[in-house]
Design an enzyme around this catalytic site. Structure first.
Site, PDB file in Angstrom:
ATOM      1  N   SER A   1      60.366  18.470  52.117  1.00  0.00           N
ATOM      2  CA  SER A   1      59.274  18.305  51.159  1.00  0.00           C
ATOM      3  C   SER A   1      59.420  19.146  49.896  1.00  0.00           C
ATOM      4  O   SER A   1      58.894  18.767  48.861  1.00  0.00           O
ATOM      5  CB  SER A   1      57.934  18.595  51.840  1.00  0.00           C
ATOM      6  OG  SER A   1      57.970  19.829  52.512  1.00  0.00           O
TER       7      SER A   1
ATOM      8  N   LYS B   1      50.932   9.720  51.462  1.00  0.00           N
ATOM      9  CA  LYS B   1      51.897   9.833  50.360  1.00  0.00           C
ATOM     10  C   LYS B   1      52.221   8.447  49.813  1.00  0.00           C
ATOM     11  O   LYS B   1      51.475   7.946  48.993  1.00  0.00           O
ATOM     12  CB  LYS B   1      53.093  10.643  50.833  1.00  0.00           C
ATOM     13  CG  LYS B   1      52.657  12.120  50.917  1.00  0.00           C
ATOM     14  CD  LYS B   1      53.452  13.011  51.768  1.00  0.00           C
ATOM     15  CE  LYS B   1      52.791  14.398  51.761  1.00  0.00           C
ATOM     16  NZ  LYS B   1      53.144  15.217  52.906  1.00  0.00           N
TER      17      LYS B   1
ATOM     18  N   HIS C   1      57.924  12.013  53.606  1.00  0.00           N
ATOM     19  CA  HIS C   1      58.423  11.776  52.237  1.00  0.00           C
ATOM     20  C   HIS C   1      59.484  10.685  52.184  1.00  0.00           C
ATOM     21  O   HIS C   1      60.173  10.550  51.176  1.00  0.00           O
ATOM     22  CB  HIS C   1      58.978  13.062  51.644  1.00  0.00           C
ATOM     23  CG  HIS C   1      57.943  14.122  51.462  1.00  0.00           C
ATOM     24  ND1 HIS C   1      57.011  14.092  50.445  1.00  0.00           N
ATOM     25  CD2 HIS C   1      57.651  15.220  52.196  1.00  0.00           C
ATOM     26  CE1 HIS C   1      56.216  15.131  50.548  1.00  0.00           C
ATOM     27  NE2 HIS C   1      56.578  15.838  51.615  1.00  0.00           N
TER      28      HIS C   1
HETATM   29  C1  LIG Z   1      52.508  16.256  53.636  1.00  0.00           C
HETATM   30  C2  LIG Z   1      53.305  16.491  54.858  1.00  0.00           C
HETATM   31  C3  LIG Z   1      52.693  16.526  56.110  1.00  0.00           C
HETATM   32  C4  LIG Z   1      51.200  16.547  56.265  1.00  0.00           C
HETATM   33  O1  LIG Z   1      50.633  15.324  56.016  1.00  0.00           O
HETATM   34  P1  LIG Z   1      49.084  15.248  55.579  1.00  0.00           P
HETATM   35  O2  LIG Z   1      48.724  13.829  55.861  1.00  0.00           O
HETATM   36  O3  LIG Z   1      49.035  15.597  54.142  1.00  0.00           O
HETATM   37  O4  LIG Z   1      48.335  16.199  56.443  1.00  0.00           O
HETATM   38  C5  LIG Z   1      53.509  16.618  57.220  1.00  0.00           C
HETATM   39  N1  LIG Z   1      54.844  16.694  57.108  1.00  0.00           N
HETATM   40  C6  LIG Z   1      55.455  16.695  55.913  1.00  0.00           C
HETATM   41  C7  LIG Z   1      56.949  16.803  55.845  1.00  0.00           C
HETATM   42  C8  LIG Z   1      54.709  16.614  54.755  1.00  0.00           C
HETATM   43  O5  LIG Z   1      55.293  16.671  53.570  1.00  0.00           O
END
Ligand SMILES: *Cc1c(COP(=O)(O)O)cnc(C)c1O
Length: 393
Positions: A179, A238, A207
């Site tokens: 990330s 995302k 991602h």
């Molecule tokens: C954003 C993210 C999460 C958490 O997801 P949310 O739905 O925002 O709680 C988990 N793992 C990774 C790699 C992330 O980038």
């Protein structure tokens, strides 16, 4: 309570104090937002495919809001498991080509709940050093041994697997795309290693979901190793532009999690309108190939512009592109200078990233235009020179 103020001062002195900033939406532009009277190009959003303002998704959410109401009223195991959930979970299993899928409220709860539901004292989790905080917290909650391997270092992973071979259950867990760096895990090698050592493999596609794979399934499908992955995790916050997360795998795995994943059991089900919106987004993620194409093009363009400006930028086509500046204070000044030029790009500092690797983390979206990215890159170059981050003229 005096200690809190002293500690906060300490954070400020080290340029690692955080505070909340408020932005408001620009109704006709997915790639822009306002801060006060300033219009900003948003280069720090995870709305990779530009779906967050999609009219069909908003309409699906509105309809469900009117039929199902504002909230689900209970956890899923009580009476919160409304119709949109079962519909979505069927679509989810089909999309991921798995036997079954399970929706969680968000990615943080999926990771922390699944890992702590799968392993326990006497077990071991092998986790990449740069894995997301929700994975780290899941391991801590589980009370299993936490064997962190150096980033993408398969030799180190093998050494740890050998060292902990006597543990009962072994789980290898990795982000597919990391990330804060935007690089990929060596998933083919991880699939081979998990078979060789008889471990379970969990991949977090937060991602990469929506971005890779013929129908946006993620990097595991892109590489054809999806059947080696026991636990597929991804988010709807995302690329899907909404909120929520999923786990996919065997029917047995999902039944186990319904019994053991505490964030699923002890927390209210997502509002049905969110779930209905995710179903609509799932159609679009699978069929709107042009969004992925646009995103790859934007990523390659932005990487080459920054490289031409003199920054050290990795190859690749993921939408996450960090400019590592090292010093925390420089990262903050870089971000403020960008904002003055109409660009929102967050300074990411420790403990989110390792000490000495503070950075501006750019994340792109299919809605960004060539002109917007070209203009942004030229501001980034000038500010980089002014701050002494770029030594080349
Ligand atoms: C954003 C993210 C999460 C958490 O997801 P949310 O739905 O925002 O709680 C988990 N793992 C990774 C790699 C992330 O980038």
């Amino acid at each position: 309570m005096d200690w809190i103020e002293e500690e906060l001062d300490g954070l400020a002195d080290a340029s690692i104090k955080r505070s909340l900033r408020t932005y408001s939406a620009v109704s006709d532009s997915a790639g822009r937002m306002m801060r006060g009277d300033n219009m900003l190009l948003n280069l720090s959003s995870n709305d990779y495919l530009g779906l967050a303002r999609h009219p069909a998704i908003i309409e699906a959410m509105r309809e469900a809001l009117l039929t199902e109401g504002a909230g689900s009223g209970a956890s899923r195991l009580v009476t919160g498991n409304r119709l949109p959930y079962s519909r979505l979970e069927e679509e989810l299993a089909d999309w991921q080509s798995c036997e079954a899928g399970l929706v969680f409220a968000n990615g943080y709860m999926a990771n922390s709940g699944v890992i702590s539901g799968l392993v326990n004292r006497g077990d071991v989790v092998f986790s990449d050093q740069l894995n997301h905080a929700s994975i780290v917290d899941g391991v801590i909650l589980s009370r299993a041994e936490h064997a962190r391997y150096r980033h993408n270092d398969m030799e180190h992973l093998r050494a740890l697997l050998t060292k902990f071979r006597h543990k009962r259950r072994k789980l290898i867990v990795t982000d597919a795309i990391f990330s804060m760096d935007g690089d990929a895990a060596p998933l083919r090698e991880l699939a081979a290693i998990k078979r060789e050592y008889g471990a379970m493999l969990m991949v977090d596609e937060a991602h990469s979901g929506g971005i890779y794979g013929r129908r946006g399934e993620g990097l595991c499908h892109e590489l054809g190793i999806q059947d080696d992955v026991d636990i597929h995790m991804g988010t709807f916050s995302k690329s899907f532009g909404i909120y929520g997360a999923y786990i996919c795998g065997s029917r047995t795995l999902i039944q186990w999690l319904v019994n053991k994943a505490r964030p699923l059991i002890y927390s209210t089900a997502l509002p049905p309108s969110i779930v209905a919106g995710i179903s609509k987004a799932m159609d679009l993620v699978q069929t709107d190939h042009w969004r992925r194409e646009r995103l790859y093009e934007a990523s390659r363009l932005f990487r080459s512009l920054l490289r031409a400006a003199g920054f050290t930028i990795d190859d690749g086509d993921s939408p996450i592109i960090p400019v590592i500046v090292g010093d925390n204070d420089i990262a903050l000044r870089f971000s403020s200078a960008l904002e003055e030029k109409g660009i929102a790009a967050a300074a990411i500092r420790p403990p989110t990233v390792p000490d000495g690797t503070a950075r501006i983390r750019f994340s792109l979206s299919a809605v960004h235009t060539v002109q917007e990215l070209t203009d942004a890159a030229s501001h980034i170059r000038i500010i980089g020179q002014q701050l002494g981050v770029l030594v080349r003229p």
